[in-house]
Design an enzyme around this catalytic site. Structure first.
Site, mmCIF file in Angstrom:
data_model
loop_
_atom_site.group_PDB
_atom_site.id
_atom_site.type_symbol
_atom_site.label_atom_id
_atom_site.label_comp_id
_atom_site.label_asym_id
_atom_site.label_seq_id
_atom_site.Cartn_x
_atom_site.Cartn_y
_atom_site.Cartn_z
ATOM 1 N N TYR A 439 0.869 -1.430 0.005
ATOM 2 C CA TYR A 439 -0.070 0.104 -0.015
ATOM 3 C C TYR A 439 0.892 1.371 0.080
ATOM 4 O O TYR A 439 1.945 1.059 0.075
ATOM 5 C CB TYR A 439 -1.070 -0.002 1.078
ATOM 6 C CG TYR A 439 -0.571 -0.153 2.410
ATOM 7 C CD1 TYR A 439 0.582 0.093 3.004
ATOM 8 C CD2 TYR A 439 -1.767 -0.479 3.399
ATOM 9 C CE1 TYR A 439 0.773 -0.003 4.359
ATOM 10 C CE2 TYR A 439 -1.631 -0.705 4.890
ATOM 11 C CZ TYR A 439 -0.367 -0.276 5.259
ATOM 12 O OH TYR A 439 -0.232 -0.354 6.401
ATOM 13 N N GLU A 440 -0.075 2.240 -0.011
ATOM 14 C CA GLU A 440 0.762 3.704 -0.431
ATOM 15 C C GLU A 440 1.857 3.740 -1.605
ATOM 16 O O GLU A 440 2.741 4.226 -1.437
ATOM 17 C CB GLU A 440 1.558 4.078 0.864
ATOM 18 C CG GLU A 440 0.842 4.389 2.246
ATOM 19 C CD GLU A 440 -0.448 5.149 2.077
ATOM 20 O OE1 GLU A 440 -0.382 5.863 1.033
ATOM 21 O OE2 GLU A 440 -1.206 4.890 2.541
#
Lengths: 593, 593
Positions: A439-440
């Site tokens: 994620y990110e």
């Protein structure tokens, strides 16, 4: 059951003796963080994490979040823990005093966040995302929005989220379909579906402030038409009281590999009232404020899982007896020697220790750079710190999470069969750590950001400034470290060769840059950690030279030497892979796979 | 939901054109496996695995096994699937015709087992363990025991287990406490607790035949006093009917990270009737027959998870559109290009493909060596094959499972956020693959076996024979492969240097051998795969030279080149680590960690 002890001693060393935060104690925004205050915050933070958050880590994993009719219930105990956390003021630690924050430096908040993440990554994400949303609003929203939303986000009474991903669009946000229709009162109506929204709905707070990327109807195509909006779960009246329930609902939560205690939500926006943050169609800029902060936080999650996994592997390795040392019995009074005597177990433990401590130093250095970028009165210094952050953010995110996961897996290996059993808790660290690579911005995207955007920043001057820092550390190294400094110089030379190769080959064929990107990022990460290690060793040596007999410093020297001699040589193979180029990767037609 | 298609085409290529199994078609025991039969078995096996086992893989993971009052219920559908599996004769495939087996070669059974493991690792372990137990009984038990137990194990009516581990003793079996008391009728009474017993109790069969290591009361201390026993769940009368329920009970099952469909049991032996297999106090020898077979099977599990993860990552990479190719739009008719155009995605896919195909070739070669070790009429050839197996077993187990796991993680990465969600099935492959690094001797033990026992076998001649094979493949390589053959020669040179270093430094300080062992094992594994790749490329080239236009062969050449150019260079860094020696690992006192 796994245990956790916050590495306060090591954090103090890094903050006081390695990054030398006190040098900046006279800068506005850093002046409250006296060494005594820093130590007190670290110690109080350790107590909160060890006693309140960590005991709920296994609970949160087993029970997970519950979804029913649009509402989400967090695991048993999360709410009480969150309340203790907010009541003690931890959500306000690094926030602006104008909105109720304590105005503490970013490096201190990062140190605390490592503890939070090591002790309970899932619960830590609720305030973590709130702080990211706070940052974006603080940097880009108008005063009215700030006054309306920030104080309750700083106090933790409300939480925040970031809404980017849609089912068909993750990395490629230009494909976004969520739309925003302008209203006559200046607000917008937001409609669309967002997925993978961490902490999108839960029962810890009274209101949830969603930051949502959407396209204003009639605006430019693609990424240039994306704007950022505040969409509160409950509308907020001028007097601060709650208005109507807004048209945003959680449609379901995901069943995931890990971080079960954090609700990953599908969010449905159905004509929800939204308020523009910053300018129209400039949503990506505002979102990047949030995302860069989040990426640092995720890099920290990577090694925080490796850290807690290390601590438990170490306890097990000292306790578990099995076999005898190859070099002769070490514990004749026992039926067998503790497995820490075995070199291959040592290898795993030293890899973990050297990685974790190096990663911590790099992240705290990044925290200090963030503070300097925010607070240094000198424009050039502010800009230099900001540039350093820009360069290092993808490395911290991508390298530390790839490696943090791999090291957590190795820590699990120390337990043999017991590592695979839920009861021992090691497999949870692995499952939780896994998301940080994704994620990110998945790590492949971090690598592309590094080679595609960051290396060429300001004609390569940002990169050159980092290289000069490394050269300086090598030049400054005490003479007895010369052979080790030479190792770093060699690794830096590999990085330079890789950079030259990219410059010569990445322009003519961008696929060469893409093909090399991940290996290049890892090479860079190793050099960055080697650089921090040489600085840590120099700091430890000056303590020893000044008469300290604290074994902490001698241990630093041994661990640093291990990193430089036995982990850093990976740059050799990485460079070889970088130089192979795109052709062998791209040679097959997609149908031929 | 994930899918699976058995790589029958590739298996045929390896069996017919690379390892050249037909060369041995006149040997007893291999003579039934004509190319037509081999192909038919592979195709029928693929159907069984794709249509019966694979659809239950997710089901088994979600539901897991249920324990209640000593009984274990497998997930819904497992029993019907197991019945179809046994009715079709798959448990008998490579078993002795004297006991109802089909007498097919080991290489063919390994190919089939890869499919089983890729499609449903958890269910595959039930017959997998039975076959291991069958092998130990077949090799070491007396005729009466064989007649009593083998036919029903071969048919799959009964299943088998292996019982080594106890709560305080895993690797170090000398610490074993389970005891065997001799009875006047020649049987023994077995008492003790065994843990981590895969398939220890379940509802797929009528009887479970436990192979149990225990110490005969009054025998020698430590590992020299360990004997092997058959302990059936139900005693078997002379006429084959069931007698009393034996004194062995499942006390609980473990909650694990993965392989949820397989019951991992605590087994309590309380004066259970047992029958000695082989000689008193020679249990380890008998157990190693089983364990070596099991280690091959586990190595295969490692890459089998990587294989199925690859297949699904490939489908996703062709289907998911996101961003545009760095070298210009590839799918203008779509909103974005399929992500397979991105070099970093390609890198992951090519790594997976090159590893999986190399690993498969190595395992099938090992299968053929096992057949030659069993059936070759010439003593020297039989012994050479057996030696090859001894050398390669720890590498196949340790290297292929470490790498198979890492590659499964990378395949998961291709999915971005979706890879972390249970629904997509990728995270199950990672969780299932993880155990293969641990059981049947954790990979650190494999590495120690390699450097401590195998390298020095017969004064190093076994190793030299393998090196000579590699040299031969390099010498035989078509001239157009010369630059690639040179890559293999370079990697082999690294392996030789590492071996020399071990010889010079491992004797004087055994910790040096331990410190180097894991990295050395990985270096060896890379060379072994490079060797198989050069052979595969030569085989593919001769097909092309003979006029074949099947793109399969051209693809082999591209994939082989990728392996040799871009994966093999890891030997460089591994050699550097090997040569560092034990000192930096062992420098810290245990208390200083």
């Amino acid at each position: 059951m796994p245990s956790y002890q916050a590495p306060v001693r090591d954090m103090k060393f890094v903050i006081h003796d390695v990054i030398g935060a006190a040098r900046y104690a006279d800068l506005p925004g850093l002046d409250q963080a006296t060494p005594d205050i820093v130590d007190a915050v670290l110690e109080a933070g350790a107590t909160m994490c060890e006693e309140v958050l960590q005991p709920l880590n296994v609970v949160g994993d087993r029970e997970g979040c519950h979804y029913a009719n649009g509402t989400v219930t967090t695991p048993k105990g999360f709410r009480q823990a969150y309340n203790l956390f907010t009541e003690a003021g931890w959500t306000a630690l690094a926030a602006d005093p104008e909105y109720g924050g304590q105005g503490m430096p970013a490096y201190l908040a990062l140190a605390f966040n490592e503890m939070v993440s090591s002790s309970n990554m899932a619960i830590g994400m609720y305030p973590g995302l709130t702080h990211g949303a706070y940052r974006a609003i603080h940097a880009h929203a108008n005063d009215e929005l700030k006054r309306t939303y920030l104080p309750n986000m700083v106090s933790g009474k409300w939480s925040g989220t970031m809404n980017l991903t849609e089912p068909h669009c993750g990395t490629d946000l230009g494909l976004m379909r969520t739309k925003a229709e302008p209203q006559s009162d200046g607000s917008y109506r937001i409609s669309g579906t967002k997925i993978f929204i961490s902490a999108g709905e839960h029962d810890l707070v009274e209101n949830i402030i969603h930051l949502v990327l959407a396209k204003i109807v009639g605006g430019p195509e693609g990424i240039k038409g994306v704007s950022l909006f505040i969409v509160p779960k409950f509308l907020v009246n001028a007097d601060g009281s709650f208005g109507a329930r807004n048209g945003v609902r959680c449609g379901s939560i995901e069943h995931k590999m890990g971080i079960h205690g954090n609700a990953t939500c599908v969010m449905n926006y159905d004509g929800a009232v939204g308020y523009l943050v910053g300018e129209e169609h400039k949503g990506m800029r505002a979102m990047f404020t949030m995302m860069n902060e989040a990426r640092l936080g995720v890099g920290l999650q990577g090694y925080s899982q490796s850290e807690v996994a290390y601590q438990n592997a170490l306890i097990y390795a000292k306790d578990r007896v099995q076999g005898r040392s190859l070099s002769g019995t070490k514990a004749p009074e026992k039926a067998a020697d503790p497995i820490i005597v075995h070199p291959d177990i040592r290898r795993i433990l030293m890899n973990l220790k050297a990685f974790n401590e190096g990663a911590r130093a790099l992240c705290l250095e990044a925290g200090l750079k963030a503070d300097l970028a925010n607070h240094h009165p000198n424009d050039a210094d502010r800009q230099a710190a900001d540039d350093w952050m820009a360069l290092m953010t993808p490395i911290i995110k991508g390298f530390l999470t790839d490696q943090g996961f791999a090291h957590a897996v190795n820590a699990q290996q120390v337990f043999g069969g017991h590592g695979y059993i839920q009861e021992w808790g090691m497999e949870q660290f692995v499952r939780d750590a896994r998301i940080a690579m994704i994620y990110e911005g998945a790590n492949g995207i971090q690598a592309l950001d590094l080679v595609g955007r960051k290396l060429g920043m300001k004609g390569g001057q940002v990169l050159m400034a980092f290289m000069a820092d490394v050269d300086q550390a090598i030049a400054d190294a005490p003479s007895e470290f010369a052979p080790l400094a030479a190792k770093l110089a060699e690794a830096k030379d590999h990085l330079t060769q890789g950079t030259m190769w990219l410059m010569q080959n990445g322009m003519s064929n961008p696929d060469n840059a893409g093909a090399a990107s991940s290996d290049y990022m890892h090479m860079f990460g190793l050099v960055a950690l080697g650089y921090m290690w040489l600085r840590m060793m120099a700091a430890a040596k000056s303590k020893i030279d000044a008469g300290s007999t604290d074994p902490f410093y001698a241990t630093k020297l041994v661990t640093g030497r291990y990193f430089l001699e036995r982990m850093l040589p990976d740059t050799t193979s990485l460079l070889a892979k970088v130089k192979v180029g795109a052709e062998p990767l791209m040679a097959l037609a997609a149908d031929a796979f």
